[in-house]
Write a protein that holds these residues in place. Structure first.
Motif, PDB file in Angstrom:
ATOM      1  N   ILE A 185      33.738  12.298  41.936  1.00 46.49           N
ATOM      2  CA  ILE A 185      35.315  11.885  42.024  1.00 46.49           C
ATOM      3  C   ILE A 185      35.556  13.159  43.148  1.00 46.49           C
ATOM      4  O   ILE A 185      36.321  12.762  43.834  1.00 46.49           O
ATOM      5  N   ARG A 221      34.341  12.045  46.551  1.00 42.06           N
ATOM      6  CA  ARG A 221      35.328  11.043  47.049  1.00 42.06           C
ATOM      7  C   ARG A 221      36.408  11.231  47.554  1.00 42.06           C
ATOM      8  O   ARG A 221      37.170  10.879  48.749  1.00 42.06           O
ATOM      9  N   LEU A 222      37.067  12.207  46.895  1.00 39.03           N
ATOM     10  CA  LEU A 222      38.427  12.673  47.206  1.00 39.03           C
ATOM     11  C   LEU A 222      38.462  13.291  48.507  1.00 39.03           C
ATOM     12  O   LEU A 222      39.068  13.412  49.567  1.00 39.03           O
ATOM     13  N   CYS A 259      39.742  16.493  38.664  1.00 39.00           N
ATOM     14  CA  CYS A 259      38.460  15.547  38.568  1.00 39.00           C
ATOM     15  C   CYS A 259      37.920  15.531  37.254  1.00 39.00           C
ATOM     16  O   CYS A 259      37.482  14.204  36.908  1.00 39.00           O
ATOM     17  N   ARG A 298      40.242  12.913  35.527  1.00 38.80           N
ATOM     18  CA  ARG A 298      39.979  11.324  35.802  1.00 38.80           C
ATOM     19  C   ARG A 298      38.465  10.749  35.406  1.00 38.80           C
ATOM     20  O   ARG A 298      38.511   9.549  35.161  1.00 38.80           O
ATOM     21  N   ARG A 320      43.108   3.842  42.317  1.00 35.08           N
ATOM     22  CA  ARG A 320      42.310   4.902  41.929  1.00 35.08           C
ATOM     23  C   ARG A 320      40.961   4.603  41.892  1.00 35.08           C
ATOM     24  O   ARG A 320      39.990   5.396  41.031  1.00 35.08           O
ATOM     25  N   ASP A 358      37.356   3.203  44.385  1.00 33.45           N
ATOM     26  CA  ASP A 358      36.890   3.014  45.763  1.00 33.45           C
ATOM     27  C   ASP A 358      36.645   1.665  45.814  1.00 33.45           C
ATOM     28  O   ASP A 358      36.628   0.392  44.910  1.00 33.45           O
ATOM     29  N   GLN A 377      34.122   2.389  41.857  1.00 38.22           N
ATOM     30  CA  GLN A 377      34.020   3.781  41.249  1.00 38.22           C
ATOM     31  C   GLN A 377      35.211   4.660  41.320  1.00 38.22           C
ATOM     32  O   GLN A 377      35.961   4.445  42.223  1.00 38.22           O
ATOM     33  N   THR A 416      37.979   7.344  41.513  1.00 34.91           N
ATOM     34  CA  THR A 416      38.513   8.352  42.436  1.00 34.91           C
ATOM     35  C   THR A 416      39.627   8.746  42.346  1.00 34.91           C
ATOM     36  O   THR A 416      40.358   8.471  41.314  1.00 34.91           O
ATOM     37  N   THR A 456      43.682   9.675  44.361  1.00 35.82           N
ATOM     38  CA  THR A 456      44.510   9.499  45.728  1.00 35.82           C
ATOM     39  C   THR A 456      45.182  10.904  45.708  1.00 35.82           C
ATOM     40  O   THR A 456      45.108  11.606  44.688  1.00 35.82           O
TER      41      THR A 456
END
Length: 307
Positions: free
Chosen positions: A47, A50-51, A87, A90, A151, A153, A157, A159, A161
């Motif tokens: 996560i 990806r952020l 992270c 989430r 939220r 991708d 998956q 991620t 925002t």
């Protein structure tokens, strides 16, 4: 976290050794405490990656986020403690939803209010007003679902925002990444001004945009006005629509979605009932929440919990 100091006259040969000794020191400080599972560690790290990649695109379309991530993996993520909170929240929310036992209705289905018939000229004024109110509620619910879908991708998956972070954390991340980019390209003053403009633009977008917290507050306010908060929250619990339940509870408690999500996942028994009190869930709805949470392994529930 306490710093690990080598015995007098001895140097740390590598950052890796230093990190492992810090981890061991934490273990010695609390040997009975549960640690992150490999699943939790991998999910939170993914996560974060990806952020970082998404944030890099906002700063500079030519940003080499893969190189930055490699550097940060070796040297440590700046502001790691603050990023870890969001992270992990989430990731735990995603694990909860993935392991939740779905009931007869899928969680993404809109509540009954959205399915009401459209008003027409033959409908009595009072019924027309009711139907218009139902439509507004349906649109608010849909906006919440869209904010939640953002939220993930493109591959589905989880991620984060920009709207999932508080402004301080997002600003620090932008500045750290822009600083890395500037240093990598030689500190050119023109590039520094350009990066500064992009950082400010990204912060403005975060302020002006509408994430899941904003959508949740709007839906909550509409439900309160209509006197339907308790019914909608009960419906969300019965359908295992946890994003809607979290968003409504966050709005009712005037807390961030991430904070509320972690609070729910870490609550049990009487603590869970007290936490959910603003939604006035009945015993059956609370039992649905608690039973679903009980299926989630490695929850951080209380001291020495083995859940």
């Amino acid at each position: 976290m306490s710093e690990i100091l080598a015995p007098t006259g001895m140097d740390m040969p590598s950052p890796t050794l230093s990190a492992r000794l810090r981890e061991l020191g934490d273990f010695f400080a609390a040997p009975g405490a549960e640690r992150l599972t490999e699943e939790q560690r991998a999910l939170s790290l993914a996560i974060a990656r990806r952020l970082v990649a998404a944030t890099a695109r906002r700063i500079d379309r030519d940003f080499d986020s893969a190189a930055l991530w490699t550097d940060w993996l070796y040297g440590g993520l700046p502001g790691g403690d603050r990023l870890a909170y969001f992270c992990f929240a989430r990731g735990e929310e995603h694990r909860w939803r993935a392991r939740s036992a779905w009931t007869s209705e899928p969680a993404g289905r809109a509540p009954p209010a959205e399915a009401e018939t459209q008003p027409d000229a033959t409908v009595a004024p009072r019924e027309a007003e009711q139907s218009e109110a139902d439509e507004r509620e349906g649109r608010a619910y849909l906006a919440l679902q869209i904010a939640h879908r953002a939220r993930f991708d493109a591959a589905g998956q989880p991620t984060l925002t920009a709207h999932d972070l508080d402004s301080g954390t997002y600003r620090a991340l932008l500045n750290d990444m822009a600083g890395w980019r500037l240093e990598r390209l030689g500190g050119d003053p023109a590039l520094a001004r350009q990066l500064g403009d992009h950082v400010r633009a990204a912060l403005d977008e975060q302020t002006a945009g509408a994430g899941i917290d904003t959508a949740g507050r709007a839906y909550h306010q509409l439900l309160v006005t209509r006197g339907r908060l308790r019914a909608a929250a009960h419906d969300a619990a019965e359908r295992h629509d946890w994003p809607t339940l979290i968003a409504l509870l966050a709005a009712a408690r005037d807390r961030l979605y991430a904070e509320t999500s972690l609070a729910l996942i870490c609550a049990d028994g009487d603590d869970l009932a007290r936490l959910c009190a603003p939604l006035e869930l009945d015993t059956g709805a609370l039992a649905q929440v608690e039973a679903s949470l009980a299926r989630l392994p490695a929850r951080a529930v209380g001291a020495g919990s083995r859940t």
